[in-house]
Design an enzyme around this catalytic site. Structure first.
Site, PDB file in Angstrom:
ATOM      1  CB  ALA A  59       3.302   1.983   1.052  1.00 54.19           C
ATOM      2  CB  VAL A  84      -1.137   3.958  -0.951  1.00 56.68           C
ATOM      3  CG1 VAL A  84      -2.197   3.277  -0.085  1.00 56.68           C
ATOM      4  CG2 VAL A  84       0.249   3.714  -0.366  1.00 56.68           C
ATOM      5  CB  ILE A  85      -4.741   2.708  -5.478  1.00 54.35           C
ATOM      6  CG1 ILE A  85      -3.468   2.768  -6.341  1.00 54.35           C
ATOM      7  CG2 ILE A  85      -5.959   3.175  -6.290  1.00 54.35           C
ATOM      8  CD1 ILE A  85      -3.452   1.810  -7.522  1.00 54.35           C
ATOM      9  N   GLY A  88      -8.487   0.983  -3.850  1.00 49.96           N
ATOM     10  CA  GLY A  88      -8.059  -0.407  -3.758  1.00 49.96           C
ATOM     11  C   GLY A  88      -7.961  -0.947  -2.348  1.00 49.96           C
ATOM     12  CB  THR A  89      -6.525  -0.500   0.471  1.00 58.56           C
ATOM     13  OG1 THR A  89      -6.443  -0.867   1.842  1.00 58.56           O
ATOM     14  CG2 THR A  89      -5.975   0.895   0.308  1.00 58.56           C
ATOM     15  CG  HIS A  91      -5.616  -1.205   5.291  1.00 57.24           C
ATOM     16  ND1 HIS A  91      -6.144  -2.092   4.392  1.00 57.24           N
ATOM     17  CD2 HIS A  91      -4.318  -1.538   5.405  1.00 57.24           C
ATOM     18  CE1 HIS A  91      -5.204  -2.910   3.977  1.00 57.24           C
ATOM     19  NE2 HIS A  91      -4.085  -2.587   4.570  1.00 57.24           N
ATOM     20  CG  PHE A 116       6.355  10.928   0.572  1.00 49.07           C
ATOM     21  CD1 PHE A 116       6.227   9.763   1.319  1.00 49.07           C
ATOM     22  CD2 PHE A 116       5.210  11.483   0.038  1.00 49.07           C
ATOM     23  CE1 PHE A 116       4.994   9.160   1.525  1.00 49.07           C
ATOM     24  CE2 PHE A 116       3.956  10.898   0.236  1.00 49.07           C
ATOM     25  CZ  PHE A 116       3.859   9.735   0.980  1.00 49.07           C
TER      26      PHE A 116
HETATM   27  N1  INI Z   1       0.635  -1.471   0.239  1.00 55.91           N
HETATM   28  C1  INI Z   1       0.914  -0.590  -0.735  1.00 55.91           C
HETATM   29  O1  INI Z   1       2.096  -0.282  -0.983  1.00 55.91           O
HETATM   30  N2  INI Z   1      -0.095  -0.008  -1.453  1.00 55.91           N
HETATM   31  C2  INI Z   1      -1.410  -0.317  -1.215  1.00 55.91           C
HETATM   32  O2  INI Z   1      -2.300   0.240  -1.919  1.00 55.91           O
HETATM   33  C3  INI Z   1      -1.728  -1.248  -0.210  1.00 55.91           C
HETATM   34  N3  INI Z   1      -3.081  -1.635   0.056  1.00 55.91           N
HETATM   35  O3  INI Z   1      -3.935  -1.411  -0.819  1.00 55.91           O
HETATM   36  O4  INI Z   1      -3.392  -2.205   1.070  1.00 55.91           O
HETATM   37  C4  INI Z   1      -0.657  -1.824   0.543  1.00 55.91           C
HETATM   38  N4  INI Z   1      -0.890  -2.701   1.511  1.00 55.91           N
HETATM   39  C5  INI Z   1       0.134  -3.551   2.076  1.00 55.91           C
HETATM   40  C6  INI Z   1       0.895  -2.886   3.208  1.00 55.91           C
HETATM   41  O5  INI Z   1       1.736  -1.845   2.722  1.00 55.91           O
HETATM   42  C7  INI Z   1       1.773  -3.887   3.960  1.00 55.91           C
HETATM   43  O6  INI Z   1       2.707  -4.440   3.075  1.00 55.91           O
HETATM   44  C8  INI Z   1       0.975  -5.026   4.588  1.00 55.91           C
HETATM   45  O7  INI Z   1      -0.092  -4.536   5.355  1.00 55.91           O
HETATM   46  C9  INI Z   1       1.895  -5.877   5.519  1.00 55.91           C
HETATM   47  O8  INI Z   1       2.401  -5.080   6.585  1.00 55.91           O
END
Ligand code: INI
Length: 158
Positions: A59, A84-85, A88-89, A91, A116
């Protein structure tokens, strides 16, 4: 006395140029959003061969890809899809916030509607609910928003 002059865009994909940009992260959800968006495009008269789908890692990368597509001048509207969960993260706020803010900046700076269609949810269950086939699929809703914006902008003129 007559009422106001109303401008409302019909949901009609015929002749429209729309591109989708979709994150690969959480693809078990994003793939269903994509299916919903494609089905809505076809349901409103579009042909799949006329639809561009660009995949990016996550995302966080959606805004810059949308910016590039908007700058091409080829599209009436763009649809960004991702998931984006929170659970799960660590950040979540950074990824979801930068994604939303970045997509809106692209829309405002380019003048091209950027929809969006990114799920920002607390749990996997909530994501599954919003990506299910049929009514309530957020990918389908995002495509309909894109078609409405493309139509209403066409009515507004340059
Ligand atoms: N990207 C997502 O689309 N959804 C998520 O939940 C997510 N988490 O959990 O971290 C996520 N991370 C990756 C991020 O979007 C970038 O691709 C990565 O940080 C590289 O720039």
């Amino acid at each position: 006395m007559s009422g106001p002059h109303r401008l409302e865009g019909p949901l009609d994909a015929r002749g429209r140029k729309v591109a989708l940009v979709a994150a690969r992260f959480n693809d078990f959800i994003v793939a269903s959003l994509l299916k919903g968006a494609e089905a809505a495009w076809v349901a409103h008269g579009g042909t799949l061969a006329d639809l561009l789908v660009v995949r990016v890692p996550g995302a966080f990368e959606l805004p810059v890809a949308a910016r590039r597509l908007a700058a091409s001048g080829r599209y009436d509207a763009l649809v960004a899809l991702g998931c984006v969960i929170r659970g799960g993260t660590a950040h979540f706020e950074y990824v979801a916030g930068e994604c939303a803010g970045g997509l809106q900046r692209v829309a405002l700076q380019s003048g091209v509607p950027v929809i969006f269609g990114v799920l920002t949810v607390d749990t996997v269950e909530q994501a599954i609910e919003r990506a299910a086939t049929g009514a309530g699929n957020k990918g389908a809703e995002a495509m309909e928003a894109a078609l409405e914006m493309a139509s209403v902008f066409a009515l507004l003129g340059p």
